[in-house]
Design an enzyme around this catalytic site. Sequence first.
Site, PDB file in Angstrom:
ATOM      1  N   TYR A  55      58.833 100.995 -10.968  1.00 38.81           N
ATOM      2  CA  TYR A  55      59.851 101.987 -10.634  1.00 38.81           C
ATOM      3  C   TYR A  55      59.317 103.403 -10.853  1.00 38.81           C
ATOM      4  CZ  TYR A  55      62.818  97.827 -11.185  1.00 38.81           C
ATOM      5  OH  TYR A  55      63.365  96.564 -11.100  1.00 38.81           O
ATOM      6  N   HIS A 139      57.549  90.023 -12.661  1.00 37.61           N
ATOM      7  CA  HIS A 139      58.222  90.819 -11.632  1.00 37.61           C
ATOM      8  C   HIS A 139      57.735  90.451 -10.226  1.00 37.61           C
ATOM      9  CE1 HIS A 139      59.715  95.156 -10.499  1.00 37.61           C
ATOM     10  NE2 HIS A 139      60.500  94.194 -10.052  1.00 37.61           N
TER      11      HIS A 139
END
Length: 323
Positions: A55, A139
């Site tokens: 992110y 992830h």
Amino acid sequence: MKNTLGSSGVRVSGLAFGAAVIGNLFSEVTDEQAHEAVTAAWQSGIRYFDTAPHYGLGLSERRLGEALRDRPRTEYTLSTKVGRRLEPSTDGGDDLANGFAVPATRRRVWDFSADGVRRTLEASLERLGLDRVDVVYLHDPDDHAEEAFREGYPALEKLRSEGVVGAIGAGMNQAGMLTRFVRETDVDVVLCAGRYTLLDQSALTELLPAAVERGVSVVVGGAFNSGLLADPRPGATYNYAQAPGDLLDRALRMREVAERHGISLRAAALAFCAAHPAVASVLVGARSAAEVRDAAEQFATPVPPAFWQELRDTGLLTTEEPS
């Protein structure tokens, strides 16, 4: 307890703060706005915060760590993710191709190796300014299943046994591989984004029943399917692309039903995700204090049983959930 992740003892709030947005997801958020959003989350009772190196190329982790710096560490739960290792880059330009309005000073390297997991987590702790995180997810291992199961998961299991992290799991935008994690490993939690919503209940087929059976917790992300269920209108996004006409029509009809029952579609969308017995927390991203406060208000809004029944009666909802 529903809000404890598996048997780990790690507790989460029913509503969680998703920090992708304060990593400049799609558009810029200032440091001040990011700090205000996290502060509003805290004031609203949110005690679970989720981030990742992906992110904003680490920006989300740095901002979240800074915003939580003066909060008592024992009073909140924080998760981050491994699988994308960040390396310095001199290519220049920005990272908008990957969805983040930040300078491309780093590049992502897929790495689910045991060494990669530890190195990625160490870098995350440095950016967060913390000596530990509570939860670590693999992830998006979609295209890296072999390495994730062979090396990444055992590395997380070792970190958990060493007490470095409290709970481990995987986070993905699909239900299929998450079901495999639930059935074949000893994960505490899986983060499932966009696959258990008012518009997509694909996680209900196998993932959620398997999670209940195995005592694994589910954190649901993407409750609004990237925007359509938050504000259904022409041009609204569904799974980060323009919503197809049939789904837009369905969302608009759902909103009409919600308004007849005196609630917002946002409240209904959050309540739907939270009601399943496997779900420990619902993750919502917000780029401002106002958005956070609205999410908290909607999450606390009771949804009348008659609303769910009308959705079923009109064919807008085909599941018996919420029961």
